[in-house]
Design a protein around this motif. Structure first.
Motif, PDB file in Angstrom:
ATOM      1  N   GLY A 187     -12.934  30.035  16.141  1.00 24.71           N
ATOM      2  CA  GLY A 187     -13.104  29.937  14.695  1.00 24.71           C
ATOM      3  C   GLY A 187     -14.251  30.772  14.156  1.00 24.71           C
ATOM      4  O   GLY A 187     -14.116  31.453  13.124  1.00 24.71           O
ATOM      5  N   THR A 188     -15.398  30.713  14.836  1.00 27.21           N
ATOM      6  CA  THR A 188     -16.535  31.496  14.352  1.00 27.21           C
ATOM      7  C   THR A 188     -16.252  32.991  14.518  1.00 27.21           C
ATOM      8  O   THR A 188     -16.713  33.815  13.719  1.00 27.21           O
ATOM      9  CB  THR A 188     -17.831  31.089  15.081  1.00 27.21           C
TER      10      THR A 188
ATOM     11  N   ASN B 216     -19.969  36.144  22.269  1.00 32.41           N
ATOM     12  CA  ASN B 216     -18.520  36.029  22.077  1.00 32.41           C
ATOM     13  C   ASN B 216     -18.011  37.409  21.656  1.00 32.41           C
ATOM     14  O   ASN B 216     -18.554  37.999  20.713  1.00 32.41           O
ATOM     15  CB  ASN B 216     -18.228  34.987  20.991  1.00 32.41           C
TER      16      ASN B 216
ATOM     17  N   GLY C  55     -16.385  26.788  15.164  1.00 33.99           N
ATOM     18  CA  GLY C  55     -15.615  26.659  13.927  1.00 33.99           C
ATOM     19  C   GLY C  55     -14.353  25.836  14.088  1.00 33.99           C
ATOM     20  O   GLY C  55     -14.073  24.934  13.284  1.00 33.99           O
TER      21      GLY C  55
ATOM     22  N   ASN D  92      -7.347  26.224  20.329  1.00 30.44           N
ATOM     23  CA  ASN D  92      -8.680  26.186  20.960  1.00 30.44           C
ATOM     24  C   ASN D  92      -8.923  24.684  21.132  1.00 30.44           C
ATOM     25  O   ASN D  92      -9.100  23.970  20.145  1.00 30.44           O
ATOM     26  CB  ASN D  92      -9.660  26.822  19.973  1.00 30.44           C
TER      27      ASN D  92
ATOM     28  N   ASN E 292     -19.625  24.163  25.806  1.00 35.41           N
ATOM     29  CA  ASN E 292     -18.577  25.007  26.381  1.00 35.41           C
ATOM     30  C   ASN E 292     -18.160  24.457  27.746  1.00 35.41           C
ATOM     31  O   ASN E 292     -18.902  23.676  28.361  1.00 35.41           O
ATOM     32  CB  ASN E 292     -19.114  26.431  26.574  1.00 35.41           C
TER      33      ASN E 292
ATOM     34  N   GLU F  42     -14.563  34.159  24.819  1.00 36.02           N
ATOM     35  CA  GLU F  42     -15.691  33.307  24.422  1.00 36.02           C
ATOM     36  C   GLU F  42     -16.750  33.181  25.508  1.00 36.02           C
ATOM     37  O   GLU F  42     -16.426  32.906  26.673  1.00 36.02           O
ATOM     38  CB  GLU F  42     -15.192  31.901  24.091  1.00 36.02           C
ATOM     39  N   ARG F  43     -17.975  33.320  25.070  1.00 34.46           N
ATOM     40  CA  ARG F  43     -19.119  33.029  25.930  1.00 34.46           C
ATOM     41  C   ARG F  43     -18.968  31.604  26.469  1.00 34.46           C
ATOM     42  O   ARG F  43     -18.624  30.680  25.721  1.00 34.46           O
ATOM     43  CB  ARG F  43     -20.383  33.146  25.061  1.00 34.46           C
TER      44      ARG F  43
HETATM   45  N1  LIG Z   1     -18.106  29.798  23.011  1.00 35.11           N
HETATM   46  C1  LIG Z   1     -18.850  29.711  21.784  1.00 35.11           C
HETATM   47  C2  LIG Z   1     -18.810  28.343  21.181  1.00 35.11           C
HETATM   48  C3  LIG Z   1     -17.456  27.902  20.787  1.00 35.11           C
HETATM   49  C4  LIG Z   1     -16.920  28.686  19.606  1.00 35.11           C
HETATM   50  C5  LIG Z   1     -15.618  28.137  19.155  1.00 35.11           C
HETATM   51  N2  LIG Z   1     -14.519  28.220  19.994  1.00 35.11           N
HETATM   52  C6  LIG Z   1     -15.264  28.406  17.710  1.00 35.11           C
HETATM   53  O1  LIG Z   1     -14.145  28.040  17.321  1.00 35.11           O
HETATM   54  O2  LIG Z   1     -16.082  28.900  16.935  1.00 35.11           O
HETATM   55  C7  LIG Z   1     -20.337  30.060  22.014  1.00 35.11           C
HETATM   56  O3  LIG Z   1     -20.859  29.868  23.112  1.00 35.11           O
HETATM   57  O4  LIG Z   1     -20.961  30.553  21.069  1.00 35.11           O
END
Ligand SMILES: N[C@@H](CCC[C@H](N)C(=O)O)C(=O)O
Length: 320
Positions: free
Chosen positions: A229-230, A201, A78, A13, A68, A219-220
């Motif tokens: 990660g989240t 997401n 994350g 990512n 983003n 991902e959003r």
């Molecule tokens: N696209 C997500 C933000 C990015 C999240 C990320 N890739 C991660 O690793 O957590 C959003 O808009 O919430």
């Protein structure tokens, strides 16, 4: 304006990390969004899933803002926080720090390498909320834990949670993970729709064996990424809630970019997650914000060690 950056990734990512602690680029909110859209564009030389802006903080050791690739700002990231953690810790000459993010000040620390030669950081994913108003998800109920949303899908059983960015996760079978279902569903809930006004997401989880899961995320604000990660943290939590995995024990989370580990902590009805994984630097460079011409590019030699981790992760996935 010439901007110095580091291209880095967590589980593939990838992000452009821009340090504003020592250097004031004078970005406006609009210019941050515009930069994310232009520099992250995969048709250009840089290309990335998002930008990590590292700023000074009055409340913590440093602050991270994440945009983003579509220019929207996310409350948390994350994989990005692991990269930010490494950058901040190395800059400050420390092995742990507190990083201010949009909704929380989070603990980050250096960890033993997850794979030989792979710089590894452990970041706190918190706060966790199942309240639908925190995503937001517009349904006539307070929470959605392992339930269907019949107006959205007759087949899938979802859990919705904010960590604090919004996630919708479903445990699926082999056919579902390989079908077009995730793309169609994700595009629906990330376009104009009746359920998620801010988008969400969307993750599909495959249970591999006790302590091992595979997660794929749309991902959003980006689309499918190698890993989120989240989302992997949210997915690990859901597998603990249903008893497939154990709280306080390491869960290996495989993804299309490699592998991380998550430990889900439960204290009463409060959850936090440790997200442990690589923070890999690919190159540093200078970019002209207007022409997007990239100069002074210097490659780091860390990708090879990461490549071995990725091969190992692929072997595990191929065996399933
Ligand atoms: N696209 C997500 C933000 C990015 C999240 C990320 N890739 C991660 O690793 O957590 C959003 O808009 O919430």
């Amino acid at each position: 304006m010439m901007i110095e950056l580091i291209k880095c990734h967590g589980s593939g990512n990838d992000f452009l990390l821009i340090d504003e602690m020592d250097r004031d680029y004078g970005f406006t909110e609009e210019s941050r969004a515009d930069l994310a859209k232009s520099l992250c564009n995969r048709e250009t030389e840089l290309g990335a899933d998002g930008i990590l802006f590292i700023l000074s903080s009055t409340k913590a050791d440093a602050r991270m803002r994440v945009f983003n690739s579509d220019g929207s700002e996310a409350s948390m990231c994350g994989n990005g926080l692991r990269c930010a953690a490494r950058y901040i810790c190395e800059k400050l000459g420390v092995t742990e720090a507190i990083v201010e993010t949009m909704k929380a000040n989070l603990q980050v620390k250096k960890e033993t390498d997850i794979f030989p030669g792979v710089p590894t950081y452990n970041v706190e994913i918190s706060p966790v909320s199942f309240r639908l108003e925190d995503l937001p998800l517009k349904l006539d109920q307070e929470e959605l834990i392992q339930q269907k949303i019949p107006s959205l899908s007759n087949d899938l059983v979802f859990t919705a949670l904010a960590v604090p960015n919004p996630h919708l996760v479903a445990i699926v079978n082999n056919d579902q993970v390989e079908s077009n279902m995730q793309k169609e569903l994700s595009e629906k809930v990330n376009g104009p729709n009746e359920w998620f006004p801010d988008g969400v997401n969307v993750s599909f989880i495959k249970l591999l064996e006790k302590g091992k899961i595979y997660v794929r995320t749309f991902e959003r604000g980006v689309g499918f990424t190698n890993a989120c990660g989240t989302a992997m943290s949210s997915s690990s939590l859901v597998t603990c809630l249903i008893g497939e995995n154990q709280f306080e024990e390491k869960i290996s989370v495989y993804n299309n970019g490699g592998m991380v580990q998550c430990v889900v902590h439960k204290e009463g009805d409060r959850y936090t997650i440790d997200l442990i994984g690589n923070a890999t630097y690919m190159y540093k460079a200078t970019v002209d914000a207007i022409s997007q011409k990239v100069t002074d590019k210097h490659n780091y030699s860390e990708q090879e060690a990461y490549h071995h981790l990725r091969e190992h992760a692929q072997t595990v996935l191929d065996a399933k």
